[in-house]
Enzyme design. Structure first.
Site, PDB file in Angstrom:
ATOM      1  N   ARG A  47       0.853  -1.193   0.000  1.00 30.02           N
ATOM      2  CA  ARG A  47       0.000   0.000   0.000  1.00 30.02           C
ATOM      3  C   ARG A  47       0.888   1.242   0.000  1.00 30.02           C
ATOM      4  O   ARG A  47       1.751   1.386   0.867  1.00 30.02           O
ATOM      5  CB  ARG A  47      -0.909   0.020   1.224  1.00 30.02           C
ATOM      6  CG  ARG A  47      -1.676   1.337   1.331  1.00 30.02           C
ATOM      7  CD  ARG A  47      -2.608   1.404   2.533  1.00 30.02           C
ATOM      8  NE  ARG A  47      -3.281   2.691   2.544  1.00 30.02           N
ATOM      9  CZ  ARG A  47      -3.219   3.585   3.542  1.00 30.02           C
ATOM     10  NH1 ARG A  47      -2.552   3.318   4.648  1.00 30.02           N
ATOM     11  NH2 ARG A  47      -3.843   4.722   3.441  1.00 30.02           N
ATOM     12  N   HIS A  72      -2.847  11.041   0.777  1.00 30.32           N
ATOM     13  CA  HIS A  72      -2.467  10.802   2.173  1.00 30.32           C
ATOM     14  C   HIS A  72      -1.960  12.133   2.739  1.00 30.32           C
ATOM     15  O   HIS A  72      -0.767  12.320   2.958  1.00 30.32           O
ATOM     16  CB  HIS A  72      -1.409   9.705   2.233  1.00 30.32           C
ATOM     17  CG  HIS A  72      -1.151   9.139   3.601  1.00 30.32           C
ATOM     18  ND1 HIS A  72      -1.243   7.784   3.876  1.00 30.32           N
ATOM     19  CD2 HIS A  72      -0.803   9.718   4.774  1.00 30.32           C
ATOM     20  CE1 HIS A  72      -0.947   7.569   5.155  1.00 30.32           C
ATOM     21  NE2 HIS A  72      -0.672   8.720   5.718  1.00 30.32           N
ATOM     22  N   GLU A 109      -7.495   8.612   6.170  1.00 29.88           N
ATOM     23  CA  GLU A 109      -7.804   9.231   7.457  1.00 29.88           C
ATOM     24  C   GLU A 109      -8.304  10.673   7.374  1.00 29.88           C
ATOM     25  O   GLU A 109      -7.603  11.614   7.780  1.00 29.88           O
ATOM     26  CB  GLU A 109      -6.562   9.171   8.362  1.00 29.88           C
ATOM     27  CG  GLU A 109      -6.026   7.770   8.537  1.00 29.88           C
ATOM     28  CD  GLU A 109      -4.870   7.688   9.524  1.00 29.88           C
ATOM     29  OE1 GLU A 109      -4.329   8.730   9.915  1.00 29.88           O
ATOM     30  OE2 GLU A 109      -4.507   6.572   9.914  1.00 29.88           O
ATOM     31  N   ASN A 145      -7.424   2.020   9.662  1.00 25.94           N
ATOM     32  CA  ASN A 145      -6.092   2.183  10.244  1.00 25.94           C
ATOM     33  C   ASN A 145      -6.279   2.227  11.754  1.00 25.94           C
ATOM     34  O   ASN A 145      -7.003   3.096  12.259  1.00 25.94           O
ATOM     35  CB  ASN A 145      -5.454   3.502   9.811  1.00 25.94           C
ATOM     36  CG  ASN A 145      -5.103   3.514   8.329  1.00 25.94           C
ATOM     37  OD1 ASN A 145      -5.183   2.491   7.647  1.00 25.94           O
ATOM     38  ND2 ASN A 145      -4.707   4.674   7.840  1.00 25.94           N
ATOM     39  N   TYR A 157      -4.242   1.431  15.730  1.00 23.29           N
ATOM     40  CA  TYR A 157      -2.958   1.170  16.399  1.00 23.29           C
ATOM     41  C   TYR A 157      -3.129   0.708  17.837  1.00 23.29           C
ATOM     42  O   TYR A 157      -2.764  -0.402  18.186  1.00 23.29           O
ATOM     43  CB  TYR A 157      -2.089   2.436  16.328  1.00 23.29           C
ATOM     44  CG  TYR A 157      -1.573   2.723  14.931  1.00 23.29           C
ATOM     45  CD1 TYR A 157      -2.386   3.321  13.964  1.00 23.29           C
ATOM     46  CD2 TYR A 157      -0.284   2.371  14.562  1.00 23.29           C
ATOM     47  CE1 TYR A 157      -1.922   3.567  12.677  1.00 23.29           C
ATOM     48  CE2 TYR A 157       0.205   2.623  13.277  1.00 23.29           C
ATOM     49  CZ  TYR A 157      -0.617   3.217  12.345  1.00 23.29           C
ATOM     50  OH  TYR A 157      -0.144   3.450  11.085  1.00 23.29           O
ATOM     51  N   GLU A 209      -3.581   0.025   7.811  1.00 21.12           N
ATOM     52  CA  GLU A 209      -2.430   0.380   8.661  1.00 21.12           C
ATOM     53  C   GLU A 209      -2.614  -0.207  10.042  1.00 21.12           C
ATOM     54  O   GLU A 209      -3.712  -0.159  10.605  1.00 21.12           O
ATOM     55  CB  GLU A 209      -2.281   1.901   8.847  1.00 21.12           C
ATOM     56  CG  GLU A 209      -1.659   2.630   7.700  1.00 21.12           C
ATOM     57  CD  GLU A 209      -1.567   4.127   7.957  1.00 21.12           C
ATOM     58  OE1 GLU A 209      -1.386   4.537   9.122  1.00 21.12           O
ATOM     59  OE2 GLU A 209      -1.694   4.879   6.980  1.00 21.12           O
ATOM     60  N   GLU A 233       7.850  10.832  10.323  1.00 20.20           N
ATOM     61  CA  GLU A 233       6.636  10.699  11.135  1.00 20.20           C
ATOM     62  C   GLU A 233       6.002  12.084  11.352  1.00 20.20           C
ATOM     63  O   GLU A 233       5.755  12.519  12.469  1.00 20.20           O
ATOM     64  CB  GLU A 233       6.996   9.966  12.439  1.00 20.20           C
ATOM     65  CG  GLU A 233       5.872   9.692  13.406  1.00 20.20           C
ATOM     66  CD  GLU A 233       4.681   8.890  12.887  1.00 20.20           C
ATOM     67  OE1 GLU A 233       4.715   8.381  11.748  1.00 20.20           O
ATOM     68  OE2 GLU A 233       3.702   8.792  13.617  1.00 20.20           O
TER      69      GLU A 233
HETATM   70  C1  GBH Z   1      -1.243   6.983  10.798  1.00 16.61           C
HETATM   71  O1  GBH Z   1      -2.189   7.713  11.517  1.00 16.61           O
HETATM   72  C2  GBH Z   1      -0.860   7.709   9.542  1.00 16.61           C
HETATM   73  O2  GBH Z   1      -1.714   7.351   8.473  1.00 16.61           O
HETATM   74  C3  GBH Z   1       0.587   7.494   9.147  1.00 16.61           C
HETATM   75  O3  GBH Z   1       0.921   8.380   8.133  1.00 16.61           O
HETATM   76  C4  GBH Z   1       1.466   7.623  10.363  1.00 16.61           C
HETATM   77  O4  GBH Z   1       2.829   7.540  10.064  1.00 16.61           O
HETATM   78  C5  GBH Z   1       1.075   6.522  11.322  1.00 16.61           C
HETATM   79  O5  GBH Z   1      -0.246   6.694  11.699  1.00 16.61           O
HETATM   80  C6  GBH Z   1       1.883   6.478  12.593  1.00 16.61           C
HETATM   81  O6  GBH Z   1       1.661   7.608  13.366  1.00 16.61           O
HETATM   82  O7  GBH Z   1      -2.603  13.035  20.131  1.00 16.61           O
HETATM   83  O8  GBH Z   1      -4.480  14.298  19.272  1.00 16.61           O
HETATM   84  O9  GBH Z   1      -2.354  14.382  18.139  1.00 16.61           O
HETATM   85  C7  GBH Z   1      -2.610   7.095  12.706  1.00 16.61           C
HETATM   86  C8  GBH Z   1      -3.712   7.841  13.387  1.00 16.61           C
HETATM   87  C9  GBH Z   1      -4.358   9.706  14.646  1.00 16.61           C
HETATM   88  C10 GBH Z   1      -2.439   8.499  15.306  1.00 16.61           C
HETATM   89  C11 GBH Z   1      -3.925  10.859  15.485  1.00 16.61           C
HETATM   90  C12 GBH Z   1      -1.977   9.668  16.135  1.00 16.61           C
HETATM   91  C13 GBH Z   1      -2.654  11.518  17.423  1.00 16.61           C
HETATM   92  C14 GBH Z   1      -3.804  12.210  18.043  1.00 16.61           C
HETATM   93  N1  GBH Z   1      -3.212   8.943  14.184  1.00 16.61           N
HETATM   94  N2  GBH Z   1      -3.132  10.399  16.605  1.00 16.61           N
HETATM   95  S1  GBH Z   1      -3.286  13.590  18.955  1.00 16.61           S
END
Ligand code: GBH
Length: 480
Positions: free
Chosen positions: A77, A123, A170, A310, A312, A381, A438
């Site tokens: 992807r 993206h 996202e 996506n 985590y 993801e 990142e």
């Molecule tokens: C992904 O987002 C992205 O698609 C990717 O590009 C990125 O590298 C990867 O995660 C790893 O980070 O604390 O309020 O700032 C994941 C979803 C949503 C995770 C927002 C981090 C932080 C919220 N992201 N979150 S805040």
């Protein structure tokens, strides 16, 4: 006892995004994206770095494909840079053949290596030309028309070479992080210590609405003009972590946890699957949340061929008392790492927002499957950073047992959701093939299954997890 498994033709591999890996921001007449601009503004990125070089993947496509092959992955992807393909972005602006052909060749090379491309159209790196011209996603009609045009250019150029399309990565992040938290481009917010411009109480909801309409229009173009001959499927990818009540015995926390999922997934998935925004959002946001016209919702409803996720980590959710402030975007609640009994949701990582919990991932898949009538899922993801990884000696970085533990847990949870709960999941791309940029965290936080030596000429060194993921899938995917 049933042994959990995954279906025979399961797609698995790794994911990346162009701004995070490519570098070469000016090569072959590329235009600027809002991230090219934002990352160069002092103070926006923690370590002051930019994506100017990143992993140098624009010049190393062959190397990246070799790397993918060595992991055994059958899928990759990646995202296209709109500003490479249409440097200024708009429907009356010229198409840049060089930029376009770079990706067409890349897709051909992936096929030659036996790897299925899963392509994301955007993206986060919106062409800066569109931001300057009319405010990008803040201008629904202009943005939707330009995205539709870009999508058509791309669908035409790739034809049947690409079977899996994702419109946006996202939209929650583009809206909330770009127009409220302001840690992402274009960095607008009501917080005047961070930005002179922006309205956190309104703009994120306008942006989310524009993204939905633009997504739906691109899907319509694909279905009307390409699907019959090219045979692909198309969807949007939504992000969100699972939410569990801080106090499972408090109905208000149970409700708040559910509301958090509605404010993240439901915001976009409810219109697509149920034809309206969640009631909890309408109730809290009132007329700050745009209304769909009859024509718009007819377009949006049903505009997913599959559900891209996506995800985590996991969180505990505690309800808040009283009226939420106008910039609240989670649904009047606290997002916590510990529950009432003081138990941690999962171990620490390098990312403050990420504590892994495989059980929560299985619950999330179940929540989504139930709410949206059992759609087909592709996990686009999932992955982890490792606490302190960047400061370890290289041998230790390469022996990333924590990341291996993460993938065993999460892929196991995926197989359980498929086998035991009947969740229809057909694909998975781990984040990420490479350590990469990142975003506002710069290069310190590493998500790759491959170590990238940024000081040593971007050389790639596969970590243990680069091979572990394949071993895990080999265990679960049915052979016959
Ligand atoms: C992904 O987002 C992205 O698609 C990717 O590009 C990125 O590298 C990867 O995660 C790893 O980070 O604390 O309020 O700032 C994941 C979803 C949503 C995770 C927002 C981090 C932080 C919220 N992201 N979150 S805040």
């Amino acid at each position: 006892m049933t042994e959990s498994h995954l279906p025979k033709d399961f797609l698995w591999g790794f994911a990346t995004a162009c701004y995070q890996i490519e570098g070469s921001p000016k090569a072959d007449a590329k235009g600027d994206s809002i991230w090219d601009v934002f990352s160069h503004i002092p103070g926006k990125v923690w370590d002051g770095t930019t994506g100017d070089v990143a992993c140098d993947s624009y010049n190393r496509t062959a190397e990246d494909i070799e790397l993918l092959k060595s992991t055994g992955a059958n899928t990759y992807r990646f995202s296209l840079s709109w500003a490479r393909i249409i440097p200024l972005g708009g429907r009356n602006d010229p198409v840049n053949e060089k930029g376009l052909q770079h990706y067409v060749k890349f897709v051909d090379d992936l096929h030659a290596a036996g790897i299925e491309p899963l392509v994301t159209l955007l993206h986060w790196d919106l062409p800066n030309g569109l931001w300057e011209r009319y405010g990008g996603y803040l201008n629904k009609d202009e943005f939707a028309k330009d995205f539709e045009n870009y999508a058509r250019v791309v669908f035409k150029a790739f034809g049947s070479k690409v079977k899996y399309w994702i419109t946006f990565n996202e939209p929650w992040c583009s809206s909330i992080l770009g127009f409220n938290v302001a840690c992402h481009a274009p960095g607008r917010t009501s917080d005047r210590s961070k930005s002179d411009v922006g309205d956190s109480s309104r703009e994120p909801w306008i942006v989310g609405h524009s993204l939905m309409i633009a997504h739906a229009r691109a899907v319509k173009v694909y279905r009307d003009e390409f699907k019959a001959k090219d045979g692909g499927i198309i969807a949007i990818t939504l992000n969100g972590d699972y939410a569990e009540p801080w106090d499972a015995d408090d109905p208000l926390d149970v409700e708040a946890a559910n509301r958090k999922l509605e404010f993240t997934y439901g915001w976009f998935a409810d219109p697509i699957y149920h034809g309206k925004y969640p009631d909890s959002m309408r109730k809290q946001l009132g007329d700050r949340l745009p209304e769909f016209t009859a024509e718009e919702i007819a377009l949006v409803k049903g505009s997913n061929d599959f559900f891209g996720i996506n995800s985590y980590g996991d969180n505990y959710i505690k309800h808040k008392e009283g009226a939420p402030p106008p910039d609240d975007y989670y649904g009047n609640l606290e997002v916590l790492d510990q529950n009432k009994a003081g138990e941690w949701i999962g171990p620490e990582t390098e990312s403050v927002w990420l504590r892994p919990n495989p059980r929560g991932f299985r619950s999330l898949l179940n929540w989504l499957s139930k709410r949206y009538g059992g759609p087909t899922f592709y996990v686009t993801e999932n992955g982890t950073s490792v606490k302190g990884e960047n400061d370890l000696p290289r041998e230790e970085i390469l022996n990333d047992e924590f990341r291996c533990w993460f993938f065993r847990g999460y892929i196991g949870a995926l197989a359980d959701a498929y086998t035991l709960d009947g969740v229809d999941v057909r694909g998975y791309t781990g984040w990420s093939l490479l350590d990469n940029y990142e975003w506002h965290e710069g290069y310190r936080t590493r998500f790759g299954v491959t170590y990238v030596d940024y000081e040593g000429g971007q050389k790639r060194y596969p970590k243990k997890s680069a091979h572990e993921v394949g071993r895990i899938f080999a265990k679960y995917i049915k052979k016959d």
